[in-house]
Design a protein around this motif. Structure first.
Motif, mmCIF file in Angstrom:
data_model
loop_
_atom_site.group_PDB
_atom_site.id
_atom_site.type_symbol
_atom_site.label_atom_id
_atom_site.label_comp_id
_atom_site.label_asym_id
_atom_site.label_seq_id
_atom_site.Cartn_x
_atom_site.Cartn_y
_atom_site.Cartn_z
ATOM 1 N N ASP A 37 -9.991 2.310 11.586
ATOM 2 C CA ASP A 37 -9.275 0.758 11.851
ATOM 3 C C ASP A 37 -9.676 -0.193 10.388
ATOM 4 O O ASP A 37 -10.570 0.252 9.819
ATOM 5 C CB ASP A 37 -9.945 0.269 12.932
ATOM 6 C CG ASP A 37 -11.692 0.273 13.377
ATOM 7 O OD1 ASP A 37 -11.518 -1.268 12.130
ATOM 8 O OD2 ASP A 37 -12.208 0.986 13.139
ATOM 9 N N CYS A 38 -9.517 -1.604 10.565
ATOM 10 C CA CYS A 38 -9.348 -1.961 9.898
ATOM 11 C C CYS A 38 -9.680 -3.588 10.057
ATOM 12 O O CYS A 38 -8.470 -3.914 10.643
ATOM 13 C CB CYS A 38 -8.618 -2.208 8.569
ATOM 14 S SG CYS A 38 -8.119 -3.132 7.003
ATOM 15 N N ALA A 39 -10.448 -4.559 9.742
ATOM 16 C CA ALA A 39 -9.797 -5.790 10.257
ATOM 17 C C ALA A 39 -8.872 -6.663 8.843
ATOM 18 O O ALA A 39 -8.759 -6.608 8.033
ATOM 19 C CB ALA A 39 -11.401 -6.571 9.804
ATOM 20 N N TRP A 86 0.206 4.707 -0.220
ATOM 21 C CA TRP A 86 -0.052 4.156 0.680
ATOM 22 C C TRP A 86 1.191 3.648 1.096
ATOM 23 O O TRP A 86 2.551 4.113 0.582
ATOM 24 C CB TRP A 86 -0.187 2.916 0.400
ATOM 25 C CG TRP A 86 -0.578 1.803 1.773
ATOM 26 C CD1 TRP A 86 0.115 1.229 2.037
ATOM 27 C CD2 TRP A 86 -2.125 2.061 2.185
ATOM 28 N NE1 TRP A 86 -0.079 0.493 2.992
ATOM 29 C CE2 TRP A 86 -1.439 0.895 3.770
ATOM 30 C CE3 TRP A 86 -3.127 2.484 2.349
ATOM 31 C CZ2 TRP A 86 -2.152 0.384 4.389
ATOM 32 C CZ3 TRP A 86 -4.074 2.961 3.729
ATOM 33 C CH2 TRP A 86 -3.780 1.637 4.660
ATOM 34 N N MET A 87 0.835 4.798 2.839
ATOM 35 C CA MET A 87 2.504 5.160 3.187
ATOM 36 C C MET A 87 3.316 3.745 4.816
ATOM 37 O O MET A 87 4.166 4.071 5.340
ATOM 38 C CB MET A 87 2.814 6.279 4.133
ATOM 39 C CG MET A 87 2.406 7.832 3.435
ATOM 40 S SD MET A 87 3.371 7.722 1.910
ATOM 41 C CE MET A 87 4.958 8.246 2.235
ATOM 42 N N ALA A 88 2.807 2.832 4.916
ATOM 43 C CA ALA A 88 2.880 1.533 5.537
ATOM 44 C C ALA A 88 3.566 0.416 4.580
ATOM 45 O O ALA A 88 3.542 0.312 3.141
ATOM 46 C CB ALA A 88 1.566 1.015 6.247
ATOM 47 N N ALA A 89 3.727 -0.363 5.850
ATOM 48 C CA ALA A 89 5.436 -2.040 4.684
ATOM 49 C C ALA A 89 4.041 -2.056 4.342
ATOM 50 O O ALA A 89 4.290 -3.345 3.499
ATOM 51 C CB ALA A 89 5.902 -1.959 5.817
ATOM 52 N N TYR A 90 3.059 -2.303 4.876
ATOM 53 C CA TYR A 90 2.164 -3.674 4.718
ATOM 54 C C TYR A 90 0.644 -3.051 3.968
ATOM 55 O O TYR A 90 0.441 -1.990 4.982
ATOM 56 C CB TYR A 90 2.079 -4.192 5.655
ATOM 57 C CG TYR A 90 0.927 -5.770 5.663
ATOM 58 C CD1 TYR A 90 1.370 -6.656 4.414
ATOM 59 C CD2 TYR A 90 -0.256 -5.428 5.848
ATOM 60 C CE1 TYR A 90 0.959 -7.430 4.450
ATOM 61 C CE2 TYR A 90 -1.006 -6.728 5.779
ATOM 62 C CZ TYR A 90 -1.148 -8.538 4.980
ATOM 63 O OH TYR A 90 -1.372 -9.355 4.134
ATOM 64 N N VAL A 91 0.319 -3.428 3.155
ATOM 65 C CA VAL A 91 -1.101 -3.024 2.613
ATOM 66 C C VAL A 91 -2.161 -4.158 3.638
ATOM 67 O O VAL A 91 -2.205 -5.074 2.960
ATOM 68 C CB VAL A 91 -1.563 -3.215 1.401
ATOM 69 C CG1 VAL A 91 -3.159 -2.260 1.204
ATOM 70 C CG2 VAL A 91 -0.807 -1.545 0.942
ATOM 71 N N PRO A 92 -2.922 -3.631 4.494
ATOM 72 C CA PRO A 92 -4.309 -4.528 4.490
ATOM 73 C C PRO A 92 -5.375 -5.504 3.497
ATOM 74 O O PRO A 92 -5.503 -4.492 2.706
ATOM 75 C CB PRO A 92 -4.851 -4.377 5.855
ATOM 76 C CG PRO A 92 -3.750 -2.842 6.348
ATOM 77 C CD PRO A 92 -3.358 -2.857 5.332
ATOM 78 N N SER A 93 -5.406 -7.412 3.874
ATOM 79 C CA SER A 93 -5.944 -7.430 2.984
ATOM 80 C C SER A 93 -7.578 -6.969 2.546
ATOM 81 O O SER A 93 -7.753 -7.232 1.489
ATOM 82 C CB SER A 93 -6.083 -8.880 2.843
ATOM 83 O OG SER A 93 -6.656 -8.950 4.364
ATOM 84 N N ASP A 94 -7.600 -6.461 3.385
ATOM 85 C CA ASP A 94 -8.775 -6.383 3.437
ATOM 86 C C ASP A 94 -9.468 -3.913 2.284
ATOM 87 O O ASP A 94 -10.075 -4.757 2.224
ATOM 88 C CB ASP A 94 -10.105 -5.337 4.825
ATOM 89 C CG ASP A 94 -11.082 -5.156 4.590
ATOM 90 O OD1 ASP A 94 -12.397 -5.769 4.184
ATOM 91 O OD2 ASP A 94 -11.775 -3.928 5.158
ATOM 92 N N LEU A 95 -8.062 -3.856 1.687
ATOM 93 C CA LEU A 95 -8.425 -2.539 1.287
ATOM 94 C C LEU A 95 -7.712 -3.025 0.097
ATOM 95 O O LEU A 95 -7.718 -1.695 -0.598
ATOM 96 C CB LEU A 95 -7.515 -1.623 1.600
ATOM 97 C CG LEU A 95 -7.062 -1.499 3.536
ATOM 98 C CD1 LEU A 95 -6.087 -0.057 4.034
ATOM 99 C CD2 LEU A 95 -8.773 -0.752 4.129
ATOM 100 N N ARG A 96 -7.085 -4.006 -0.825
ATOM 101 C CA ARG A 96 -6.756 -4.502 -1.870
ATOM 102 C C ARG A 96 -7.331 -4.943 -2.964
ATOM 103 O O ARG A 96 -6.895 -4.696 -4.348
ATOM 104 C CB ARG A 96 -5.778 -6.084 -1.821
ATOM 105 C CG ARG A 96 -4.395 -5.181 -0.576
ATOM 106 C CD ARG A 96 -4.039 -6.611 -0.586
ATOM 107 N NE ARG A 96 -2.794 -7.246 0.495
ATOM 108 C CZ ARG A 96 -2.352 -8.710 0.646
ATOM 109 N NH1 ARG A 96 -2.195 -9.386 -0.229
ATOM 110 N NH2 ARG A 96 -1.451 -8.843 1.952
#
Length: 276
Positions: A37-39, A86-96
């Protein structure tokens, strides 16, 4: 918190320690492959809800929205390919901004705003002594322009996180969070919470208005809509597990084609920075 950061490989970025060191931008999301998971923060909930289920977790700071990347702790997330894409349409900010993070260091005495310091994960393999990589500091001893951008992004995200936690505190005071052990037949990790639709429906009009005006209702609706992703993610992971147990673990065309199409969608600059 400083000791925990050091144990995890994160140390504060200082000229004394990093003045003669260098860093590289990550080129693979392999670091997120085993994340379950990711906040996330309020500013990105609509984008996040288009790609992931959103639930809530609670720690010493209170409740916080998290996107679910994997329902199986012993299986990699389907959102990172075997070669690290990365295979999703959006990259969560916590991972950038990997390998960098913002660590809270208290509040400013003049305006009570939270203060943060920049930390780097020295165990990431992205910190080096190679002059061909990027510098931490310029010749004057100030952060390099690239790291100033990283710091600005992480600072904006840290402030957004605090605001999001404050909204979750409002939702909590209204008694809307409930623990959830499973959803749609899918087991959830301990400590997972959802918003009770039944309790939400019984709120007084004034309470509902507070949720609307604060933006908390947008967060709740995004959470509710996002739960539609649970079933296909669980099915994708089950299929990948079966392939792995059979010794095949080959690329599933249906799953990977769908995720690849989503990955080609643009990522919005939700914090008003350049997205790093």
């Amino acid at each position: 918190m400083g000791n925990n950061m050091a144990q995890n490989g994160h140390v504060p970025v200082t000229f004394t320690r990093h003045g003669l060191m260098y860093w590289r931008r990550f080129t693979s999301y392999e670091f997120a492959m085993d994340r379950t998971d990711c906040a996330i923060v309020l500013q990105e909930v609509l984008q996040a809800a288009s790609a992931f289920p959103i639930f809530f977790k609670k720690d010493q700071a209170g409740f916080e929205p998290h996107v679910i990347l994997s329902f199986l702790a012993n299986m990699p997330t389907p959102f990172v390919s075997r070669d690290g894409r990365w295979m999703a349409a959006y990259v969560p900010s916590d991972l950038r901004c990997y390998p960098f993070r913002a660590e809270p260091v208290g509040r400013d005495s003049s305006d009570s705003k939270s203060m943060f310091r920049l930390c780097v994960d020295e165990a990431s393999g992205l910190v080096s002594n190679d002059p061909n990589d990027e510098t931490f500091f310029d010749k004057t001893g100030a952060l390099s322009p690239a790291l100033q951008e990283v710091q600005a992004f992480l600072g904006a995200r840290a402030a957004a996180r605090e605001a999001t936690q404050a909204l979750c505190q409002m939702v909590d005071k209204l008694g809307l969070f409930e623990p959830l052990a499973a959803y749609d037949g899918i087991d959830l990790a301990p400590g997972t919470f959802a918003v009770s639709a039944q309790r939400l429906s019984t709120l007084k009009q004034a309470e509902k208005l507070r949720l609307v005006e604060s933006g908390a209702l947008q967060l709740i609706h995004a959470h509710q809509v996002s739960l539609a992703h649970c079933r296909w993610i669980a099915q994708a992971q089950q299929q990948l597990r079966q392939e792995k147990s059979q010794g095949k673990y080959t690329k599933n065309l249906e799953i990977s084609s769908f995720l690849h199409a989503m990955a080609n969608a643009p990522t919005d600059d939700f914090l008003g920075t350049n997205g790093v």
